[in-house]
Design a protein around this motif. Structure first.
Motif, PDB file in Angstrom:
ATOM      1  N   HIS A  60      -3.906   0.878  18.915  1.00  0.00           N
ATOM      2  CA  HIS A  60      -2.473   0.694  18.711  1.00  0.00           C
ATOM      3  C   HIS A  60      -1.677   1.527  19.693  1.00  0.00           C
ATOM      4  O   HIS A  60      -2.033   2.668  19.984  1.00  0.00           O
ATOM      5  N   ALA A  97       1.709  -1.112  11.219  1.00  0.00           N
ATOM      6  CA  ALA A  97       0.564  -0.294  10.851  1.00  0.00           C
ATOM      7  C   ALA A  97       0.133   0.666  11.963  1.00  0.00           C
ATOM      8  O   ALA A  97      -0.814   1.422  11.795  1.00  0.00           O
ATOM      9  N   ALA A  98       0.842   0.658  13.083  1.00  0.00           N
ATOM     10  CA  ALA A  98       0.386   1.417  14.247  1.00  0.00           C
ATOM     11  C   ALA A  98       0.226   2.910  13.972  1.00  0.00           C
ATOM     12  O   ALA A  98      -0.562   3.582  14.626  1.00  0.00           O
ATOM     13  N   THR A  99       0.960   3.423  12.999  1.00  0.00           N
ATOM     14  CA  THR A  99       0.875   4.860  12.732  1.00  0.00           C
ATOM     15  C   THR A  99      -0.357   5.235  11.914  1.00  0.00           C
ATOM     16  O   THR A  99      -0.876   6.331  12.029  1.00  0.00           O
ATOM     17  N   VAL A 100      -0.810   4.325  11.070  1.00  0.00           N
ATOM     18  CA  VAL A 100      -1.892   4.672  10.143  1.00  0.00           C
ATOM     19  C   VAL A 100      -3.240   4.038  10.504  1.00  0.00           C
ATOM     20  O   VAL A 100      -4.263   4.444   9.974  1.00  0.00           O
ATOM     21  N   PHE A 101      -3.244   3.030  11.392  1.00  0.00           N
ATOM     22  CA  PHE A 101      -4.500   2.419  11.819  1.00  0.00           C
ATOM     23  C   PHE A 101      -4.761   2.763  13.285  1.00  0.00           C
ATOM     24  O   PHE A 101      -3.826   2.856  14.076  1.00  0.00           O
TER      25      PHE A 101
ATOM     26  N   GLU B 249     -11.259   4.019   7.204  1.00  0.00           N
ATOM     27  CA  GLU B 249     -11.343   5.016   8.276  1.00  0.00           C
ATOM     28  C   GLU B 249     -10.204   6.016   8.148  1.00  0.00           C
ATOM     29  O   GLU B 249      -9.211   5.757   7.477  1.00  0.00           O
ATOM     30  N   PRO B 252      -5.497   8.008  12.365  1.00  0.00           N
ATOM     31  CA  PRO B 252      -5.730   7.946  13.813  1.00  0.00           C
ATOM     32  C   PRO B 252      -5.566   9.324  14.437  1.00  0.00           C
ATOM     33  O   PRO B 252      -4.740  10.122  13.986  1.00  0.00           O
TER      34      PRO B 252
END
Lengths: 263, 263
Positions: A60, A97-101, B249, B252
DNA sequence: CGTGCTTTTGACCGGTCTCAACGCATGTGG
DNA sequence: CCACATGCGTTGAGACCGGTCAAAAGCACG
């Protein structure tokens, strides 16, 4: 004629962005929050049509919020078919979702010319640390997106192609209206019938037939790049459309009260 | 044999709940966070099978996190058909949106005997105000749920009934494993074929046929209330299943670094 | 041992897909 | 200004996936 001080402060004379407008639907912004949001919005990027903002399987990048234009979130399967998961309109997050995945499990591409705000992960973390109410607003954004997914899921699972198409047109129309893009039944649609098909789980051929049928039933008029919803009530009835799921509404009273109690 | 101090502190001698286990996948809990979570978990409720935890159109109640048992999130349409949006397993939120939406747009019912933790809206607000990292973990929960919805959407839109069923079985199996319910291919399924059908957008009759076909192809064995996934690789190949979307998971790296930088 | 829910099975039907062709606009280069 | 390529919309014919209806068989539970 005198400009109102508070308005001038909030908007700097220009109309508020779709992002800010949506935030203010959920909750009033304190001066500190308002200023912070203004700072977030200072970095603006432009993407030509057909640009990949995110790619399935890649790490991400930053978080983007659309300001103008259309984008799609989609995934291509092994057999080559494409599924469009959602359309991204002004005020929407491109990849929430970029912050958490760590990695993306879909791609995002622009359809039209797009301008977007970029938020870094550090800024998001900052929001959570310093502006918990804004953090909850982000939760609201994400919940709204989930609600749209659920409604799409219901369409694909339990509605006919004819109903699905009517439902999607109504949703896109409502979502444009929320964000202030016109309208009274005039829906700007810079997308092809193949986009509609890939979003509805249908073939382009069948979308074409259903669109013609809607036209024959005088529910819509189709023009170049736009659709006029001629009979909105009729469409709603056919599609079983109820706009409640869009949750175009403020923070629930009891949540606001919990905040008030916490000081 | 001596018990490790830290473990004793974390678990008070009992195995950690599914909720805590999932939290700890996302991030390590500080002592303060750990204590707070323990306090959250102190109120536990029991629901018999067939209890409505939430009802479509009603005002949202408190937030529940499942500890044991199965529940479904579903919606009934005007024409009487039902669509199951998601299965709720231990560690999942029953209605994640309860804090930010006023009314529910789906119902939640227990399938088996269920025990659940109740979180009040005030407690959620407290999390956002005092434990921003936990707030982000909630964001992670919600994003994971969204990712499941997206994958289901792809199934309904672009996969055949046979593939869809295989995909759903694999997902349920993986989600049970994440939470520590057994297994090695042995999937506990306290649901009827009608549940599967309403979740896959199929008829119960057709689910039955596809299930038999999976059995004939020696991919699964079906018993009372459980399915044994006899050939997991084969199922994955057929369904196009890739467990990446479950995002089982941790936080990040770059998000963790942003936290470290913020202190 | 009924009663009621599931599962299983068969026959038939219909919605949607696929393949294929054609029309129509737009843009491009000669 | 024309010839051509390209992408999208439109239309038709035939095939197939999955739905509907109906009935029977299996299984729990009182």
């Amino acid at each position: 004629m005198k400009t109102e001080m508070s308005t001038a402060l909030r908007t700097n004379g220009v109309p508020p962005s779709a992002f800010r407008r949506k935030l203010e639907i959920f909750m009033p912004l304190s001066p500190a929050e308002s200023e912070f949001v203004a700072a977030l919005e200072s970095i603006e990027l432009a993407f030509p049509p057909g640009t990949d903002i995110a790619r399935d399987g890649d790490a991400h990048g930053d978080v983007y919020v659309l300001k103008k234009g259309w984008a799609v979130r989609y995934k291509t399967l092994e057999n080559g078919s494409r599924m469009i998961v959602d359309f991204i309109l002004p005020g929407d997050f491109a990849s929430p979702a970029a912050t958490v995945f760590t990695t993306a499990d879909y791609s995002v591409t622009t359809i039209t010319q797009v301008s977007a705000i970029r938020l870094t992960v550090a800024q998001i973390v900052d929001i959570f640390n310093r502006f918990p109410k804004l953090a909850m607003a982000i939760g609201w954004f994400s919940a709204r997106e989930g609600a749209c997914l659920i409604e799409r899921l219901i369409s694909l699972g339990r509605r006919s192609a004819y109903q699905r198409l009517a439902h999607l047109l109504l949703e896109l129309w409502q979502r444009q209206e929320i964000v202030g893009s016109l309208s009274n039944g005039r829906l700007v649609l810079p997308i092809t019938q193949l986009h509609l098909a890939d979003s509805l789980g249908l073939s382009a051929v069948h979308v074409n037939r259903m669109l013609r049928r809607l036209r024959k039933d005088s529910l819509v008029q189709v023009r170049r790049g736009e659709v006029v919803l001629a009979d909105i009530e009729g469409l709603k009835k056919i599609a079983g459309f109820d706009d409640a799921y869009l949750h175009f509404e403020g923070m629930p009273k009891r949540t606001a009260m919990a905040y008030a109690a916490a000081g």
